[in-house]
Design an enzyme around this catalytic site. Sequence first.
Site, short mmCIF file in Angstrom:
data_model
loop_
_atom_site.label_atom_id
_atom_site.label_comp_id
_atom_site.label_asym_id
_atom_site.label_seq_id
_atom_site.Cartn_x
_atom_site.Cartn_y
_atom_site.Cartn_z
N LYS A 1 47.93 38.56 33.82
CA LYS A 1 47.81 39.04 35.25
C LYS A 1 47.96 40.57 35.46
O LYS A 1 48.89 41.21 34.52
CB LYS A 1 49.12 38.35 36.06
CG LYS A 1 48.99 38.69 37.53
CD LYS A 1 49.77 37.73 38.46
CE LYS A 1 51.27 38.14 38.51
NZ LYS A 1 51.59 39.48 39.09
N GLU B 1 50.13 38.33 47.46
CA GLU B 1 51.58 38.39 47.77
C GLU B 1 51.46 39.07 48.94
O GLU B 1 51.36 40.35 49.60
CB GLU B 1 52.11 39.18 46.92
CG GLU B 1 53.56 39.38 46.98
CD GLU B 1 54.55 39.58 45.68
OE1 GLU B 1 53.91 39.99 44.52
OE2 GLU B 1 55.63 40.02 45.82
O1 KIV Z 1 56.46 38.91 38.75
C1 KIV Z 1 56.37 38.03 39.57
O2 KIV Z 1 57.11 37.07 39.41
C2 KIV Z 1 55.13 37.81 40.28
C3 KIV Z 1 54.90 36.73 41.26
C4 KIV Z 1 55.55 37.08 42.27
C5 KIV Z 1 53.52 36.61 41.83
O3 KIV Z 1 54.11 38.49 40.06
#
Ligand code: KIV
Length: 262
Positions: A109, A178
Amino acid sequence: MDINKIIQSKGKSKLVMLTAYDFISAKILSEASVDIILVGDSLGNVILGYPNTIPVTMEEMLIHVAAVRRGAPKAFVVADMPFLSYQCGVDKAVENAGSFLKVGANAVKIEGGIEVANIIKKIVDFGIPVMGHLGLTPQYVNQIGGYKVQGGSKKSKEKLLRDAIALQEAGVFSIVLELIVEETSKEITNAVKIPTIGIGSGRFCDGQVIVLHDLLGLIPSFKPKFVKRYANLFEVSKKAVTEFIEDVKNGAFPSDENVFHI
Ligand code: KIV
């Protein structure tokens, strides 16, 4: 769940993603059949006690991703790329993303919009699935000036829509939204063909994600509006530890059933 099922779930069923950072949490999530496990860089706050996610390193992330994979051998695991692991040039970004796949992640991600689209495209071209992340992107906290709700103004909404389309064109298979006002996250969700996964972004996203420690009530000082607590494990754990201390002090532990005899 595999990547195709995740993409095809759009408009059919809601996706559920939860964070895990260690072996046993991953095992719990996997046995509960969560769709996606995210090894978030939130481990910086939740596990390592940093003030934000900026200090988190590749080395720290790799250790936790490997532990999660061992706890959940069959789960779809997404690894968060920490600050400066993808802003440092395309070749290094591809290498860092690939390192996560080597220790067991299925995807990575990356936070950001148009400014990271080229990097994402290159990573995807090399066979590494990427999940996008828009809205309140914690790695940009110094620029945003705090953890503020996004997408409320016309300008901000239009930028988020442009970013979402750019990420889709770069090849992401889903996007975390988010802390975006519900009206805007709904528009983004309708504008893209890939699933959106919301956190603090309302009811119309294609799925929801939350930090496991928030869901379990392990951080009593943190209870934002978008979190629903399903347990109060901080208090439950503290009570158990207090009882153990008392038992040892007054001689109730160990009892005969806890000791070995010849
Ligand atoms: O780092 C994380 O836990 C996240 C989530 C809040 C989506 O990016």
